[in-house]
Design a protein around this motif. Sequence first.
Motif, PDB file in Angstrom:
ATOM      1  N   TYR A   1     -57.128   0.897 -48.764  1.00 30.48           N
ATOM      2  CA  TYR A   1     -58.463   0.373 -48.447  1.00 30.48           C
ATOM      3  C   TYR A   1     -58.407  -0.620 -47.285  1.00 30.48           C
ATOM      4  O   TYR A   1     -59.400  -1.293 -47.005  1.00 30.48           O
TER       5      TYR A   1
ATOM      6  N   MET B   1     -59.102   0.594 -58.026  1.00 32.14           N
ATOM      7  CA  MET B   1     -59.141  -0.865 -58.107  1.00 32.14           C
ATOM      8  C   MET B   1     -58.120  -1.417 -59.106  1.00 32.14           C
ATOM      9  O   MET B   1     -58.020  -2.622 -59.284  1.00 32.14           O
TER      10      MET B   1
ATOM     11  N   ASN C   1     -64.860  -3.984 -60.776  1.00 31.47           N
ATOM     12  CA  ASN C   1     -63.593  -3.567 -61.363  1.00 31.47           C
ATOM     13  C   ASN C   1     -62.429  -4.405 -60.849  1.00 31.47           C
ATOM     14  O   ASN C   1     -61.549  -4.780 -61.606  1.00 31.47           O
ATOM     15  N   TYR C   2     -62.448  -4.672 -59.555  1.00 27.19           N
ATOM     16  CA  TYR C   2     -61.362  -5.451 -58.982  1.00 27.19           C
ATOM     17  C   TYR C   2     -61.300  -6.837 -59.621  1.00 27.19           C
ATOM     18  O   TYR C   2     -60.243  -7.309 -60.026  1.00 27.19           O
TER      19      TYR C   2
ATOM     20  N   ARG D   1     -64.489   8.761 -50.955  1.00 30.30           N
ATOM     21  CA  ARG D   1     -65.340   8.119 -49.958  1.00 30.30           C
ATOM     22  C   ARG D   1     -65.939   6.834 -50.531  1.00 30.30           C
ATOM     23  O   ARG D   1     -66.623   6.866 -51.557  1.00 30.30           O
ATOM     24  N   VAL D   2     -65.661   5.743 -49.868  1.00 31.19           N
ATOM     25  CA  VAL D   2     -66.182   4.446 -50.305  1.00 31.19           C
ATOM     26  C   VAL D   2     -67.571   4.268 -49.704  1.00 31.19           C
ATOM     27  O   VAL D   2     -67.722   4.261 -48.483  1.00 31.19           O
TER      28      VAL D   2
ATOM     29  N   MET E   1     -64.657  -7.450 -51.366  1.00 29.76           N
ATOM     30  CA  MET E   1     -64.140  -6.294 -50.624  1.00 29.76           C
ATOM     31  C   MET E   1     -63.127  -6.716 -49.580  1.00 29.76           C
ATOM     32  O   MET E   1     -62.141  -6.019 -49.359  1.00 29.76           O
TER      33      MET E   1
ATOM     34  N   ASN F   1     -66.686  -1.075 -57.333  1.00 23.71           N
ATOM     35  CA  ASN F   1     -65.294  -1.410 -57.038  1.00 23.71           C
ATOM     36  C   ASN F   1     -65.075  -2.906 -57.174  1.00 23.71           C
ATOM     37  O   ASN F   1     -64.061  -3.360 -57.713  1.00 23.71           O
ATOM     38  N   GLU F   2     -66.045  -3.685 -56.684  1.00 26.87           N
ATOM     39  CA  GLU F   2     -65.907  -5.138 -56.696  1.00 26.87           C
ATOM     40  C   GLU F   2     -65.873  -5.649 -58.135  1.00 26.87           C
ATOM     41  O   GLU F   2     -65.058  -6.514 -58.481  1.00 26.87           O
TER      42      GLU F   2
ATOM     43  N   LEU G   1     -55.316  -6.622 -49.816  1.00 29.19           N
ATOM     44  CA  LEU G   1     -54.216  -6.407 -50.764  1.00 29.19           C
ATOM     45  C   LEU G   1     -53.982  -4.933 -51.098  1.00 29.19           C
ATOM     46  O   LEU G   1     -53.062  -4.607 -51.845  1.00 29.19           O
TER      47      LEU G   1
ATOM     48  N   GLN H   1     -59.971  -6.630 -63.325  1.00 32.67           N
ATOM     49  CA  GLN H   1     -58.525  -6.456 -63.511  1.00 32.67           C
ATOM     50  C   GLN H   1     -57.775  -7.696 -63.035  1.00 32.67           C
ATOM     51  O   GLN H   1     -56.754  -8.068 -63.606  1.00 32.67           O
TER      52      GLN H   1
ATOM     53  N   ARG I   1     -55.283  -9.774 -65.512  1.00 32.33           N
ATOM     54  CA  ARG I   1     -53.875  -9.963 -65.153  1.00 32.33           C
ATOM     55  C   ARG I   1     -53.562 -11.427 -64.840  1.00 32.33           C
ATOM     56  O   ARG I   1     -52.572 -11.978 -65.340  1.00 32.33           O
TER      57      ARG I   1
ATOM     58  N   SER J   1     -54.512  -2.682 -57.689  1.00 30.53           N
ATOM     59  CA  SER J   1     -55.359  -1.865 -56.826  1.00 30.53           C
ATOM     60  C   SER J   1     -54.491  -1.032 -55.884  1.00 30.53           C
ATOM     61  O   SER J   1     -53.395  -1.452 -55.490  1.00 30.53           O
TER      62      SER J   1
ATOM     63  N   GLU K   1     -61.046  -9.137 -49.848  1.00 32.14           N
ATOM     64  CA  GLU K   1     -59.788  -9.382 -50.572  1.00 32.14           C
ATOM     65  C   GLU K   1     -59.143  -8.050 -50.961  1.00 32.14           C
ATOM     66  O   GLU K   1     -57.921  -7.874 -50.869  1.00 32.14           O
ATOM     67  N   ILE K   2     -59.972  -7.093 -51.412  1.00 34.05           N
ATOM     68  CA  ILE K   2     -59.448  -5.767 -51.766  1.00 34.05           C
ATOM     69  C   ILE K   2     -58.743  -5.160 -50.558  1.00 34.05           C
ATOM     70  O   ILE K   2     -57.610  -4.669 -50.651  1.00 34.05           O
TER      71      ILE K   2
ATOM     72  N   VAL L   1     -72.329  13.835 -47.638  1.00 38.49           N
ATOM     73  CA  VAL L   1     -72.017  14.212 -49.021  1.00 38.49           C
ATOM     74  C   VAL L   1     -73.081  15.146 -49.571  1.00 38.49           C
ATOM     75  O   VAL L   1     -72.777  16.245 -50.043  1.00 38.49           O
TER      76      VAL L   1
END
Lengths: 371, 553
Positions: free
Chosen positions: B368, B200, A349-350, B316-317, B358, A346-347, B364, A353, A357, B208, B360-361, A279
């Motif tokens: 990802y 997400m 945010n996941y 890019r993660v 992660m 990300n974690e 589902l 949400q 919900r 997500s 779990e992400i 990057v």
Amino acid sequence: MSNVNLTINGGKVSVSGNATVLEAAQAAGIYIPTLCHHQGLAPHGGCRLCLVEVEGMRRLTTACTTPVAEGMAVKTDTPQIQQLRRNILELVLSEHPHACFTCDRKERCGPLDICLRNVGVSERCVTCPKNRRCELQEVVNYIGMPEMTVPYTFRGLSVEKDGVFFDRDYNLCILCGRCVRVCQEVRGAGAVAFTYRGSQALIGTAFGQPLYDVGCQFCGACVDACPTGALVERSAKWMGTPDRQVTTTCPYCGVGCQLDVQVKHEHIINVIPNKDSPVNKGQACVKGKFGLDFVHDGDRLTSPLIKKNGSFVEASWDEALDLVVRSFSKYKGGQFAAIASAKCTNEDNYVLQKFVRAVMETNNIDHCARL
Amino acid sequence: MAGLATSFGSGAMTNSISEIGEASCILAIGTNTTIAHPVIGVEVKRALRGGGKLIVANPREISLCRMADIWLQHRPGSDVALLMGLMWIIVDEGLLDLAFVQERCENFEVFLDSLKDFHPKFVEQVTGVPAEQLAQAARMFATSKPATILYTMGITQHTHGTDNVLAIANLAMLTGNIGKPSTGVNPLRGQNNVQGACDMGSLPTVYSGYQSVADAKAQQKFQEAWGAKLSPTPGRTLTEIIEAPNLEPIKAIYLVGENPVLSDPDATHVRKALERLEFLVVQDIFLTETAQLADVVLPAASFAEKDGTFTNTERRVQRVRKVIDSPGESRPDWWITCQIARRMGAKGFDYQNPEEIMSEIARLTPSYGGISYQRIEQVGLQWPCPTAEHPGTIFLHKDTFSRGKGKFAPLQYRPSAEQPDADYPLILTTERSLYHYHTSTMTRKVKGLRKLRSQELLEINPSDAQKLGITDGQTVKVSSRRGQLTATARVTPVSPPGVVSMTFHFAETPTNVLTNPALDPVAKIPELKVAAVRVEPCRPEQNAPAPAMAGSR
């Protein structure tokens, strides 16, 4: 481009046809000393330390500017090369303090010891901010400098303090030109250049103006490129070697630069843009390189706060969470909304949400993607 | 993002950062790349060093203009006309990639029909860009391949932002510059993890991986995975959360790591709306302007104090790693949210660490699916990455678009919601400084950055300044239909006549009390880039001393 095969010091190496001899050697794990070569810069051939012998060539050649060819036989370490490198290095060091190479106490001297040997103040290893993490020291250690025949000339320049985040001490500069080239070639800023000629040559700005007025963007690429103590981040200046280094992702814009964050005494003292990241390829900007201090700010929130009669009172996690839980329970469904953060992971945010919900029974969640 | 989803079926940067340096032509429109994304600016410079061409379209003379082969100085808000004008010329001169259009795209005839209205003479009138210069740019873009388009908020923060994006997508398809290396439509994301927050499902309409909440299958899948009943009704967007007069009022907000009192348009209004709430929880690392309005403030750990991942602008993660311990009682955001959920009796919030989240992400979220901490230990992976063997995706839409065929969109020119008039004769556009970030919650805590840029500067063209009797460094009053403030004037030709610009980095000069909250009808993005304002000099005794370092690069 297809691969070519060559031998370096007798060992077989296979590299891409557009590589240089230096890159081939690096790929094979063979060290060739160099001071002007740097990631992202065009081959320069300036310092002459990477001289190698190529079979069939009449003279020694610089590894950084010589492209590989099929069947090439390279020697990187003959006695002739070693002698030449020592001669070159001696000239380089004629204007660089070298007590840190030649002092016989250097291995035994602790950071708090008084410099006992007869070394001038301007020459002492302890007065160099990059002592023990200096690229020039590495090169000298490899080539070996048993003694110096050329005396050291102290330039007697005052330290330029206009860098905001870094100082410029050109008494330590070896004129490798990396800072000039990275500023021009890679960053396109062209804030610094070679000034004057011959023995007067120095790095500087146009007419000696402050960096701010000559287009410097304070990205710190010159500091990262500098092989000596001439350009050093102020935050790391007298901190010595860091306790540890952790690679992480920059918290500012969406580019996602990888940063090697250096820590000492649980404080971030320095940030080096990661060289291997596809990057940012060893680059960063002023915010990523110098702007992470905010995590140590005294205004950081360190305790949950509950507002009582219009002002905040510190509370324990149990108190605060119980109050939140009691209140949120009353507003399940359409009366509740969450505003998430593009700054969080990300974690984070996941989980948020999912909470909105699955627990709060609504899809009222958004963040500031639109701003 | 909504625009790109319409055209291609996927709303993200199509190509990768390192491909930009290999492009033959770059069109940078509505982006001050060297300031807002300096490291991508480095890639642009790499392309130029390799002989690549650069076309910059920007009303302001940003530093990128100095490197550009062609600088199109169009009026703020005239992007659709400019882009359609470029395409008119490309079609007229037969420079389009007809094979690509016929094979990979649809709806071309309808688009062609709408293109008829954009004769270069009309475009010149609307945008202020001479027809001859437009033609040069069109030829350069269409004949230098591969060509890539970069854009940011200068395109999206308009009431016709979605149209702007559709126009860009049209241009890329018309010239066959998509689905190949160093081409594409590349929105450069502003915040470190705005891509990830979208991925997400921190959005009102999707789980997500952009799985729609209205889709019964997706609903079923997440209900089973989470063991809870889920609502199929899309939620409210940010602006509708703050205010929606016709909907049931929001009574409680859980706000994480945002500062809408400074960042949102018409900020006075936002403050009032938040004050009206019955319960506001703010979770942040500092007591921000917004946090001060909260009933409960929860202290969060900063990026340097937790593990996790960010997804960058090129999908890019990448790993975020704990560098130091977090101060006092502050905790990672995921931990705090899980604590609340668990105390409310919910199941499925007992993660031991972010790595468990992660997995779990990945389970589902199809895009990802192949991502794990183990795989991204050294180098991050670019989604879509559906399986554990998948190498990640460097550029999208290679053989086929995510939606099948690329869809051309017919467009018409619509002026911005607010036009300058006798009372408010200037256009205010917003920008960013190299030295600060968003509402400066972080950057103003850094001494050196404060020193480099310490206050808000209103940039104004010398001709406007002379007319209004304003000199460099003078304090001026700026007012719009929504509010007013004072700022220090910086007289500079960087700003074109009739246009002034400000950042929104400074709490004491909250620029967004001036900006227009009028929304793009599709993407719901406010028009932060065009607001009509009036600028007046303050009386001499109100003048602040001129700043020591008055630059704004």
